[in-house]
Design an enzyme around this catalytic site. Structure first.
Site, PDB file in Angstrom:
ATOM      1  N   LYS A  26       0.812  -1.217   0.000  1.00  0.00           N
ATOM      2  CA  LYS A  26       0.000   0.000   0.000  1.00  0.00           C
ATOM      3  C   LYS A  26       0.847   1.270   0.000  1.00  0.00           C
ATOM      4  O   LYS A  26       0.372   2.335  -0.351  1.00  0.00           O
ATOM      5  CB  LYS A  26      -0.964  -0.033   1.178  1.00  0.00           C
ATOM      6  CG  LYS A  26      -1.974  -1.160   0.988  1.00  0.00           C
ATOM      7  CD  LYS A  26      -3.071  -1.152   2.020  1.00  0.00           C
ATOM      8  CE  LYS A  26      -4.164  -2.130   1.643  1.00  0.00           C
ATOM      9  NZ  LYS A  26      -3.707  -3.543   1.682  1.00  0.00           N
TER      10      LYS A  26
HETATM   11  C1  LIG Z   1      -4.378  -4.539   1.182  1.00  0.00           C
HETATM   12  C2  LIG Z   1      -3.650  -5.810   1.036  1.00  0.00           C
HETATM   13  C3  LIG Z   1      -4.096  -6.812   0.160  1.00  0.00           C
HETATM   14  C4  LIG Z   1      -5.372  -6.663  -0.640  1.00  0.00           C
HETATM   15  O1  LIG Z   1      -5.269  -5.680  -1.632  1.00  0.00           O
HETATM   16  P1  LIG Z   1      -6.610  -5.075  -2.277  1.00  0.00           P
HETATM   17  O2  LIG Z   1      -6.132  -3.964  -3.121  1.00  0.00           O
HETATM   18  O3  LIG Z   1      -7.437  -4.604  -1.127  1.00  0.00           O
HETATM   19  O4  LIG Z   1      -7.253  -6.161  -3.030  1.00  0.00           O
HETATM   20  C5  LIG Z   1      -3.345  -7.962   0.045  1.00  0.00           C
HETATM   21  N1  LIG Z   1      -2.237  -8.141   0.776  1.00  0.00           N
HETATM   22  C6  LIG Z   1      -1.781  -7.211   1.637  1.00  0.00           C
HETATM   23  C7  LIG Z   1      -0.559  -7.500   2.426  1.00  0.00           C
HETATM   24  C8  LIG Z   1      -2.463  -6.015   1.781  1.00  0.00           C
HETATM   25  O5  LIG Z   1      -2.007  -5.106   2.628  1.00  0.00           O
END
Ligand SMILES: *Cc1c(COP(=O)(O)O)cnc(C)c1O
Length: 487
Positions: free
Chosen positions: A112
């Site tokens: 993120k």
């Molecule tokens: C947020 C997240 C996901 C999921 O991603 P999305 O964009 O919500 O589908 C998967 N793995 C990790 C480690 C995350 O932080």
């Protein structure tokens, strides 16, 4: 100029910078470029870029056209320069007969960061461009990783403040410490007695009922429903393709598959945009954990949130309502059907798309799911065979890589969304090692056994002071915000 419209009503139409400021459309829909035709570009123009930042500039220029290209170059630079521990930003690694795209080299060690180091810059510039004088309060629900990445991104950014709600007991000790020790004067982290969906529903409700919690304060979102978060994520699909070319693993024009560990459908939606722009992607594989609502949906067209909620060892994927899916629905089903399906989801908890809509969906997407046990076995197996250590989210995708129908000669890229140290206890257990109560010990044990380096942002959290201690009921979220803004 690209117009961003609401997925539920195309007569709601704004410029990119306005969509970034608003986060979500007034009718509850999400902002999307009206037509995929607006996104067609010669992908060589992106893939041929000098480095990650050049590729990012090309992608942002297309989607965020009202910022202007000089501004975009500066914002890209500000977002990524010196922030990531890899000069490739998102390096690609060959593991066995597949590839892993490591998205976790940012300040909080989860994917993120790629978006959330960018969003504050996009947002503050958008305010300036649109003459917004209000302070912006960012409101976010997190299943763990968004919270720390958003706090890190917004910490200390002028003209903004941020409140993060997280499910009490629903995130790892490391994730919690990353948030509650954040020292920004404009940041707050608050626990909710409930799960992620409770937190997210609470945030959505505040947006509906309290768009201006106080004089001179406007709300905005850092959840992946903000288009300013989605756009930066498109870039690493191009970066992966470029790295495959540089490795000599593909020839220009060859197709590639991506396997994406999915929760709120933001990451994989970015892949859909990359594909729509013309990047040679064959299939996007949606990987889920035991919360397999998307697996069922992509395989049958039936979305049904009325099911048991499972807490798993991949908590960032523990979701029953994947908000960004609405964006895909818009392109596949159109605005009227999307509005109707979303209404059914809200009122009945389920909807069923038509036969032809399902065909269109399945022409691009595959879906698989995996249990905690399968994921753990994959961590152990891949470490044993390849000396490559995966976290619990990446390992779910790895299992799905083994399950979905691959095509000969088409490389598969697994998106790795977190450092194994972020979910260290589960990773140790998967390796068959003893775990301690304390994540701090776990990190040390994991390092001694695997020799994998501990990210610098995680190594130091143990000694920091805990600054955020609030815990509230979901029903009290609104009054919490009112209280915050009245200070
Ligand atoms: C947020 C997240 C996901 C999921 O991603 P999305 O964009 O919500 O589908 C998967 N793995 C990790 C480690 C995350 O932080």
């Amino acid at each position: 100029m690209i117009n961003y419209i609401s997925t539920r009503n195309s007569s709601i139409s704004v410029k990119a910078s306005e969509a970034v400021i608003q986060g979500q459309a007034a009718d509850g829909g999400l902002f999307v470029p009206k037509s995929l035709d607006d996104l067609k570009i010669d992908y060589h123009k992106i893939v041929g870029g000098e480095d990650f930042n050049a590729m990012a500039t090309a992608v942002w220029n297309l989607f965020l056209d009202d910022y202007g290209s000089e501004v975009i170059s500066a914002l890209v630079e500000k977002s990524y320069k010196g922030k990531f521990s890899s000069d490739k930003i998102t390096p690609l690694v060959k593991v066995g007969d597949a590839y892993v795209l490591e998205l976790y080299h940012g300040p909080t060690s989860a994917f993120k960061d790629v978006a959330l180091q960018a969003l504050p810059n996009l947002l503050t510039k958008a305010r300036e461009m649109n003459g917004v004088k209000d302070e912006i309060m960012i409101l976010t629900a997190t299943s763990g990783d968004t919270g720390s990445a958003a706090l890190s991104g917004f910490s200390g950014v002028d003209g903004t403040s941020i409140v993060v709600f997280y499910p009490d007991g629903g995130i790892s000790e490391t994730q919690r410490l990353q948030m509650v020790t954040d020292a920004g004067s404009n940041t707050s982290a608050c626990a909710i007695r409930g799960n992620f969906d409770d937190a997210q529903n609470g945030v959505k409700k505040i947006f509906r009922e309290l768009p201006r919690p106080a004089e001179g304060v406007a709300l905005s979102s850092a959840n992946s429903i903000n288009i300013g978060r989605l756009v930066p994520q498109i870039v690493y699909y191009f970066s992966a393709y470029r790295q495959l070319l540089d490795m000599g693993s593909i020839k220009d024009g060859d197709l590639v598959d991506f396997v994406v560990p999915t929760g709120n459908f933001g990451n994989i939606m970015a892949g859909f945009f990359a594909r729509s722009m013309g990047l040679p992607i064959r299939r996007l594989v949606c990987a889920s954990n035991k919360n397999d609502v998307l697996t069922e949906f992509i395989n049958t067209g039936h979305y049904n949130r009325l099911r048991e909620f499972h807490k798993t060892t991949s908590p960032s994927m523990d979701i029953l309502i994947s908000s960004n899916l609405e964006r895909l629905l818009y392109y596949i089903c159109g605005e009227e059907n999307t509005a109707a399906y979303m209404k059914q989801l809200e009122e009945k908890g389920e909807y069923q798309i038509s036969e032809s809509e399902l065909d269109a969906l399945q022409a691009i997407f595959s879906a698989e799911c995996a249990t905690d046990e399968e994921g753990a076995a994959a961590i152990k197996r891949v470490f044993g065979a390849e000396k490559y250590l995966m976290d619990t989210h990446t390992s779910i995708a790895w299992v799905c890589l083994d399950k979905y129908e691959r095509a000969t000669g088409i490389p598969s890229v697994v998106l790795s969304t977190a450092s194994p140290y972020k979910f260290c206890a589960s990773v140790l257990a998967a390796l068959g090692l003893e775990t301690s109560e304390s994540d701090r010990d776990n990190m040390r044990i994991c390092h001694e056994y695997t020799k994998a380096e501990i990210p610098s942002g995680l190594a130091g959290i143990w000694d920091k002071e805990i600054l955020h201690k609030d815990i509230i009921n979901p029903n009290d979220m609104k009054s919490y915000i009112i209280e915050k803004t009245s200070k």
